[in-house]
Design a protein around this motif. Structure first.
Motif, PDB file in Angstrom:
ATOM      1  N   LEU A   4       0.807  -1.215   0.000  1.00  0.00           N
ATOM      2  CA  LEU A   4       0.000   0.000   0.000  1.00  0.00           C
ATOM      3  C   LEU A   4       0.839   1.264   0.000  1.00  0.00           C
ATOM      4  N   HIS A   7       1.704   3.521  -3.703  1.00  0.00           N
ATOM      5  CA  HIS A   7       0.841   4.183  -4.692  1.00  0.00           C
ATOM      6  C   HIS A   7       1.563   5.306  -5.382  1.00  0.00           C
ATOM      7  N   TYR A 522     -21.314   4.529  -6.590  1.00  0.00           N
ATOM      8  CA  TYR A 522     -21.143   5.968  -6.427  1.00  0.00           C
ATOM      9  C   TYR A 522     -21.566   6.770  -7.653  1.00  0.00           C
ATOM     10  N   GLU A 538     -17.469   1.274  -5.720  1.00  0.00           N
ATOM     11  CA  GLU A 538     -16.275   1.197  -4.884  1.00  0.00           C
ATOM     12  C   GLU A 538     -15.425  -0.003  -5.263  1.00  0.00           C
ATOM     13  N   TYR A 561      -9.276   1.168  -8.176  1.00  0.00           N
ATOM     14  CA  TYR A 561      -9.740   1.776  -6.943  1.00  0.00           C
ATOM     15  C   TYR A 561     -11.165   2.248  -7.159  1.00  0.00           C
ATOM     16  N   PRO A 562     -11.792   2.720  -6.098  1.00  0.00           N
ATOM     17  CA  PRO A 562     -13.182   3.143  -6.255  1.00  0.00           C
ATOM     18  C   PRO A 562     -13.378   4.091  -7.439  1.00  0.00           C
ATOM     19  N   TRP A 564     -15.528   6.925  -8.769  1.00  0.00           N
ATOM     20  CA  TRP A 564     -16.443   7.867  -8.125  1.00  0.00           C
ATOM     21  C   TRP A 564     -17.598   8.282  -9.025  1.00  0.00           C
ATOM     22  N   HIS A 580     -10.636   7.099  -7.801  1.00  0.00           N
ATOM     23  CA  HIS A 580      -9.604   7.372  -6.815  1.00  0.00           C
ATOM     24  C   HIS A 580      -8.198   7.292  -7.413  1.00  0.00           C
ATOM     25  N   ASP A 604      -8.064  12.484  -6.440  1.00  0.00           N
ATOM     26  CA  ASP A 604      -9.180  11.722  -6.977  1.00  0.00           C
ATOM     27  C   ASP A 604      -9.990  12.524  -7.997  1.00  0.00           C
TER      28      ASP A 604
ATOM     29  N   LYS B  56     -13.477  10.737   2.396  1.00  0.00           N
ATOM     30  CA  LYS B  56     -13.808  10.727   0.969  1.00  0.00           C
ATOM     31  C   LYS B  56     -15.032   9.859   0.724  1.00  0.00           C
ATOM     32  N   PHE B  57     -15.035   8.705   1.365  1.00  0.00           N
ATOM     33  CA  PHE B  57     -16.160   7.792   1.169  1.00  0.00           C
ATOM     34  C   PHE B  57     -17.443   8.382   1.743  1.00  0.00           C
ATOM     35  N   HIS B  60     -18.672  10.928  -0.806  1.00  0.00           N
ATOM     36  CA  HIS B  60     -19.279  10.337  -1.996  1.00  0.00           C
ATOM     37  C   HIS B  60     -20.526   9.564  -1.655  1.00  0.00           C
ATOM     38  N   LEU B  77      -8.765   0.469   0.660  1.00  0.00           N
ATOM     39  CA  LEU B  77      -7.986   1.300  -0.250  1.00  0.00           C
ATOM     40  C   LEU B  77      -6.501   1.134   0.003  1.00  0.00           C
ATOM     41  N   LYS B  78      -6.145   0.905   1.254  1.00  0.00           N
ATOM     42  CA  LYS B  78      -4.748   0.746   1.629  1.00  0.00           C
ATOM     43  C   LYS B  78      -4.346  -0.719   1.600  1.00  0.00           C
ATOM     44  N   ASN B  79      -5.233  -1.536   1.072  1.00  0.00           N
ATOM     45  CA  ASN B  79      -4.976  -2.975   1.047  1.00  0.00           C
ATOM     46  C   ASN B  79      -4.815  -3.575   2.422  1.00  0.00           C
TER      47      ASN B  79
END
Lengths: 774, 593
Positions: A4, A7, A522, A538, A561-562, A564, A580, A604, B56-57, B60, B77-79
């Motif tokens: 993680l 990215h 979303y 998502e 990733y999600p 949006w 995202h 994002d 963020k979630f 949205h 999101l961060k795995n």
């Protein structure tokens, strides 16, 4: 399993590959890419590249040490090796992952390791020739702006800095961060900063506002430098002392910044990586700039000068310095204002010519109703007029600029319906406000996340946090499925009403549920012909649903990733999605991979919209900018800055000339696409604006917000008062008048129901939706 | 301030003890302090990072509340593996435990018996999502239907009453009012730069729809009617309904007129009902009452200090009404007193003045003291305690002197117990122990010894309560001022006055006249109530007028037609009882007013 922390490091590669990808696409001459063409670009590493990043990480660590240990005024010396190192690192990575094709291309473009200025030159020329018209795509744009910058400021200083800029196109975590190596005595940072502060405060009023723009980027970079060099307590002290001086609209970023107090944290923090890799753009008049330069040279304040050189892009213009109000209107985005050059490209914002459809005049009902036959006469006249005026529009793109699907018979029928409805449309205006019909979602338990209406307002689709998509019919006509294959065998295929017979009456209902996503939905969008529905979720996919069979047809995977938001082109076939991963993608329904990738946003992509002529796509982002992309070549043709929060709503005016945007800051901003200027600010909402919509004739702009209100604004007046002189167009200096109160036509409060979607019916009735939260 | 906040953001991190506790929970003992510090910093940073992503979630998801699902998604999101099954039923599912000098919050995970789950009946399936349409606006005007929010939220009511002046061009008032009618639309007067603008108060129309008229009629009838259940319902409605804004002027006048008439008639029951209406209005969070205080406060004060409130002062418990009204008064002082209207100080003055007057009757005296006492311990300390000796002497004169009248005696008795009740607790706080009878007698005179025993009682009670607080966590029993009619005689007569159906005028349109144009010479609203014969009353009348003038400064004098309507209805209510109700001049005037 993905690491993680990486990215930040992945995206740059993505950009590179994306550039390569775009070259390919452009080579297909703007047409639709064949699937064959696409298949040999499967190296697109967005998904497959991730797995190997651990290796990359280790390697990077070993190559990093002291890459730019030298410090001082003359940064050009260090610039060259840094560049090469970046390139080598990239090559090494590509080779490691056996992306031989990319390696070759990169080699070709970069040439053998030479002097870095040349390297940069060849890079940009490569971009120029590679993309057919692609002077402004990610790399190319950078390069061209760099070139123009050299021409703008002939001072030696700018030239040296242009050299260092080259390294930033393919940033690598450590290479990037290593620029933060020790460059001065940490306790002195406060002295430097307050020295500059004192200078700026003492300077003439007219320059002060402009130079004050420097505070924020300098503050951030100095803080990051302290953190990077492990001067934790100094960094904290520095932050506490000066964070209060920053403009209030940077508060969100400062919060992120404040939590970051260790070097290790910087590695994974995307926001900060962005700050480092993208240059903060400032617009400053020549006089102010000279003043600053002289001051810094006199003081031998190399520390600050270095930061300005390395991390800031100062866009110098001749003429009067701007006022505080003008600056505040445009600033607020993550990376400063858009460069002036970024908004200079020609945008064909005109509408496409409507296909000529003969109105069936043998409509007996109609004739029976109107004995005088007046409307009958009027209609054809109006149509011919409409098509004539569109023909003359010099701002319209050519009809075939983007290949559009052929009109089907059913589309033609729909167009005819549209025209009929249009004749019954109410003329709206300040004295003639629309009626608003509110569709409340009851028992949604806070789960309603997205809504869309079909253009003819017959269906509503809702996306929910429980991964479902639901479709309602709001007309008495129920939703019917096509019969199963076995049943279809039984029907008489020769009969006239075969289209009716294939529908299954037994399961007809007012609403249908579509299951398939594995995360909150979303974004949702109907196709213009009402046969399809798109939903983004998502879970990283965009799904295409058939509204004939109420099943999922395709799952478009690409965003990891999600996702949006997603939006269908007004002409169908194409759609755009953004998520995202900071990339907006253009898809065609019959391709399982994207046709274009629009990358450039620093955070994002929160909302996506198609231009009414389908040639452009607008995206709003958490980096507080709006970008307009050309579908033909994937170039970013406009960057609009001015919002102070993530953008959550976009709307094009029906004539295609203007764009409205709404953000979490509760403001609506209006933009002139042709000139690339901000032309209005509508203040009034007290919470995030989730939806914006122009009335069918563009007289009224409706905005819906989290503050439970629908507001109506006088769009005609906002655009009519506009007088764009050449000077404003050339400099991009906007004078906004504070007339929100005059433009506000009405505020309508709902009962604890946030308004998340708005839609004007073809007769200009406004439909609003939201979930009731008792 | 912003700076302060940021500094906080900068420094917030988890305590190292948490790290230790967590380490212990996974079997790592003896964690070094430095490692704890390093860990806590790292963990704090990661948590902040995740929280930022979770936001963020939330955005949205079009929500204002961050949910556990948002956190899960941010982790994804961060795995990082999400925290499965962390759906909290309660708002904060943490339990607190302490022991060994450490405090700990933990998430309670009970062992669940599977058979229990299997055997429990299935919970009801939640209702499915459904779609409902209504008109939010019809050609620019928001219809007042239940689906839409009440037309004027409190903020807007406040703005309307505090800043009623809007820029209107001369000759455009009409247009202005028309536009004002379209909900919330500010009169869009484009040419704001024009000269010769006059700031005019918009003429606000208070037009009630037929439904509202019916509602008003039902509610007022129920409030003063005989059926207690109905009354409770009506009061509940007044206290909670968010859409009463339009009817507020009418309720206000109804109450003030009602009090005037019934004070003269000595109709205790109705006065009580009206005070309960005031209470209900004050309880309603959506109403902006400030505009109507000039009518409500005099009515309430009347019920506190009026010389006579009932037909048989020796039997009826009008004291309860005075207490209740005094409590109301104190509440409105607390909520509405500002530096501009000075309600509290003016009320205090009014009470003190008539209390100090020797000629004041015992009933009024009781009301004044009650009114002051309810204003809080500070008022008691500064105004009542110093006068205890004098008051004690007065009481003594009545209690031990020659019997003048039974009524006086009862009055003195009530005043005495009132003083004892309120003063004891205050004295208990400010006076050091021990409590000496003789000392009290020298300090407070006649009331001294009784006070002494009350104070001692208060002290023991306080100690007892403190103990209880220590032992159990907290049990707050909120004293609620409630009042029910306890007289047998009067409730019967009230029952006989079941209101006959009043003819509702088809449209109650009231125009509050603009201040500059007093089209109707409105008589002072106090007309029916101030029938003072005694000289002392004139001063209080002045106070009253004062109230009117100040509170009216933003609001025009009472609207005549409205008074007409209410009086009409009142008249109908009262007709069977006494037809002369409206013209109380020949009757015995209330002593104070």
């Amino acid at each position: 399993t993905h690491d993680l922390i990486l990215h930040g490091s992945c995206f740059p590669f993505l950009n590179l590959a994306h550039a390569h990808f775009i070259f390919k696409m452009a080579a297909v001459q703007g047409g639709l890419a064949d699937t064959n063409e696409e298949k040999d670009i499967k190296t697109e590493p967005s998904s497959d590249g991730f797995g190997n990043n651990n290796a990359n990480d280790g390697r990077v660590l070993s190559t990093s040490p002291g890459s730019s240990a030298s410090a001082g005024i003359n940064k050009s010396a260090t610039g060259a090796p840094e560049d090469q190192q970046t390139l080598l690192a990239v090559l090494q990575f590509l080779r490691k992952n056996k992306l031989t094709e990319s390696v070759e291309i990169l080699r070709r473009e970069a040439g053998l390791p030479e002097d870095s200025p040349e390297l940069k030159g060849s890079d940009s020329s490569g971009a120029g020739s590679g993309g057919a018209a692609g002077s402004g795509d990610k790399e190319g744009g950078d390069a061209s702006s760099l070139l123009s910058r050299v021409t703008i400021s002939s001072s030696a200083v700018a030239q040296t800095s242009s050299v260092t800029a080259a390294g930033e196109d393919q940033p690598d975590v450590n290479v990037v961060l290593s620029a933060y190596n020790q460059q001065g005595d940490p306790p002195l940072y406060q002295v430097y900063y307050s020295g500059l502060k004192k200078f700026i405060e003492s300077v003439l009023d007219c320059h002060r506002a402009e130079l004050s723009q420097l505070f924020y980027p300098l503050f951030v970079h100095m803080y990051l430098e302290l953190v990077y060099n492990n001067h934790e307590s100094e960094a904290k002290a520095f932050f506490e002392k000066f964070s209060g001086d920053q403009e209030c609209y940077y508060e969100d970023d400062l919060r992120v910044l404040s939590s970051l107090s260790k070097r290790e944290h910087m590695r994974g923090n995307e926001t900060l990586m962005d700050f480092r890799t993208s240059k903060f753009v400032l617009r400053i008049s020549r006089d102010s700039y000279q003043l600053l330069k002289r001051h810094l040279q006199e003081r031998q304040n190399n520390q600050i000068w270095n930061i300005i050189q390395e991390h800031l892009y100062i866009d110098i213009f001749d003429g009067m310095p701007r006022s505080k109000g003008q600056i505040d209107a445009m600033s607020g985005s993550l990376a400063g204002e858009g460069k002036r050059e970024a908004n200079k490209a020609k945008v064909y914002y005109g509408l496409l010519k409507e296909p000529e459809i003969e109105l069936p005049l043998d409509d007996e009902d109609e004739e029976a109703e109107n004995e005088e036959g007046k409307p009958k006469k009027k209609k054809p006249k109006k149509d011919s007029m409409g098509s004539k005026s569109k023909k003359q529009d010099p701002n319209a793109p050519s009809q075939t600029r983007i290949p559009l699907p052929e009109l089907k018979d059913s589309d033609k029928l729909d167009k005819i319906m549209y025209m009929k409805e249009a004749t019954k449309r109410i003329r709206l205006g300040p004295d003639n406000l629309p009626s608003i019909c509110f569709y409340s979602f009851l028992n949604a338990y806070q789960g309603l996340t997205a809504v869309d209406f079909t253009d003819d307002s017959s269906l509503i689709a809702g996306g929910f946090a429980d991964s479902t998509v639901r479709v309602w019919s709001v007309t008495p006509k129920k939703l019917r499925k096509v019969k199963s294959a076995a049943d279809l065998n039984l029907i008489d295929k020769e009969s006239d009403d075969v289209l009716e017979r294939i529908m299954d009456e037994k399961t007809a209902s007012e609403s249908k549920i579509l299951y398939g996503h594995s995360g909150p939905v979303y974004g949702i969008s109907f196709s213009p012909d009402r046969n399809y529905l798109l939903s983004s979720s998502e879970d990283g996919t965009v799904r295409l649903w058939s509204l004939q069979t109420f099943t999922c047809l395709v799952g478009y995977k690409g965003h990891n990733y999600p996702v949006w938001d997603t939006h269908f082109s007004p002409h169908g076939y194409y759609f755009v999605s953004g998520g995202h991963d900071r990339v907006a993608r253009l898809w065609a329904t019959d391709h399982y991979q994207p046709l274009r990738m629009f990358s450039g946003h620093l955070a994002d992509v929160t909302c996506t919209r198609f231009h009414p002529n389908s040639n452009y796509v607008a995206t709003g982002s958490s980096d507080r900018t709006i970008r307009l992309w050309d579908v033909l070549n994937g170039n970013c043709v406009r960057i609009f800055t001015g919002h102070k929060g993530p953008i959550h709503a976009l709307a094009f005016s029906p004539n295609g000339k203007f764009l409205a945007s709404g953000a979490t800051d509760g403001r609506v901003l209006l933009w002139d696409i042709g000139h690339g200027l901000m032309i209005g600010e509508l203040k009034g909402h007290t919470d995030t604006i989730y939806s914006l919509r122009f009335s069918r004739d563009g007289e009224i702009l409706a905005s819906g917000s989290m503050d439970n209100t629908v507001r109506l604004w006088d769009a005609m007046k906002a655009f009519d008062d506009l007088e764009t002189d050449d000077f404003t167009a050339a400099t991009g200096h906007v004078h906004l008048q504070d007339n929100s109160q005059e433009l506000l036509l009405g505020t309508y409060m709902s009962k604890s129901t946030p308004v998340i979607h708005l839609h004007f019916t073809r007769r200009n009735l406004l439909l609003a939706t939201g979930a009731y939260n008792p | 301030m912003a700076e302060e906040r940021r500094q906080k953001q900068c420094s917030v991190s988890l305590p190292t003890e948490s790290m230790k506790a967590m380490a212990e929970s996974v079997g790592v003992g003896q964690l070094q302090e430095e490692s704890c510090a390093a860990l806590s910093e790292e963990v704090s940073y990661r948590i902040k990072e995740i929280a930022q992503d979770a936001l963020k979630f939330m955005r949205h998801g079009k929500r204002r509340k961050l949910t556990t699902n948002d956190i899960d998604n941010a982790l994804k999101l961060k795995n990082v593996e999400p925290l499965y099954g962390f759906q909290s039923q309660e708002f904060i599912p943490f339990r607190f435990a302490s022991g060994g000098g450490r405090e700990l919050y933990f998430y309670e995970e009970k062992e669940v018996d599977l058979s229990d789950i299997i055997n429990t009946p299935l919970p009801r399936v939640p209702l499915d999502v459904s779609l409902k349409a209504h008109w939010l606006s019809i050609e620019g005007v928001q219809p007042s239907i239940p689906e839409n929010p009440p037309p004027a939220p409190k903020e807007q009511q406040k703005v309307e009453s505090t800043e009623p002046l809007k820029v209107v061009k001369p000759g455009q008032e009409e247009e202005g009012t028309i536009q004002g009618k379209s909900q919330g639309a500010t009169p869009a007067d484009g040419k704001g730069k024009d000269k010769g603008l006059i700031r005019l108060k918009p003429r606000s129309t208070h037009e009630l729809s037929v439904e509202q008229q019916l509602y008003y009629k039902e509610i007022t009838e129920a409030c003063v009617g005989s059926c207690e259940a109905k009354r409770a319902e009506a009061l509940q409605s007044i206290a909670t309904d968010p859409g009463l804004y339009q009817m507020l002027p009418r309720f206000s006048t109804f109450i003030s007129e009602g009090v005037r008439v019934n004070v003269v008639q000595n109709n205790l029951a109705l006065l009580i009902y009206l005070m309960r209406m005031v209470k209900a209005l004050m309880d309603n969070p959506t109403l902006y009452l400030e505009k109507y205080l000039h009518e409500l406060i005099p009515a309430v004060v009347t019920c506190i200090v009026s010389k006579q409130l009932c037909l048989r002062p020796d039997v009826d418990n009008h004291w309860a009404l005075r207490d209740f009204a005094a409590r109301l008064m104190a509440q409105s002082c607390k909520t509405f007193s500002t530096t501009t209207n000075n309600i509290q100080s003016r009320i205090t003055k009014t009470f003190t003045k008539s209390w100090l007057d020797d000629k004041t009757q015992w009933t009024t005296r009781y009301g004044c003291i009650a009114g002051l006492a309810e204003l809080g311990p500070d008022v008691i300390k500064t105004l009542i305690l110093p006068r205890l000796t004098v008051e004690g002497a007065r009481i003594k004169a009545v209690m031990e002197g020659p019997v003048v009248s039974n009524i006086d005696k009862i009055g003195a008795d009530h005043v005495q117990s009132l003083l004892l009740k309120h003063c004891a607790s205050v004295i208990a706080k400010i006076r050091p122990q021990p409590d000496n009878m003789e000392q009290y007698r020298t300090d407070y005179g006649y009331l001294g010894p009784m006070l002494c025993s009350h104070v001692m009682k208060a002290r023991t009670q306080a100690a007892l309560q403190a103990q209880q607080v220590n032992r159990t966590t907290l049990t707050i029993t909120q004293p609620r001022p409630t009042l029910t009619v306890s007289q047998s005689g009067l409730s019967g007569s009230a029952g006989s006055r079941t209101p006959s159906i009043i003819k509702v005028p088809s449209s109650l349109t009231l125009m509050t006249p603009r201040p500059g144009t007093p089209s109707q010479p409105s008589p002072p609203a106090t007309k029916y109530i101030v029938m003072a014969t005694s000289a002392g009353a004139s001063s209080t009348q002045q106070v009253f007028q004062d109230f009117h003038s100040v509170l009216h400064s933003s609001h025009p004098q009472g609207s005549l037609s409205l008074i007409g309507v209410t009086l009409n209805s009142m008249n109908l209510h009262l007709q069977p009882h006494r037809s002369l109700a409206l013209f109380p001049a020949p009757l015995q005037p209330c002593s104070l007013w």
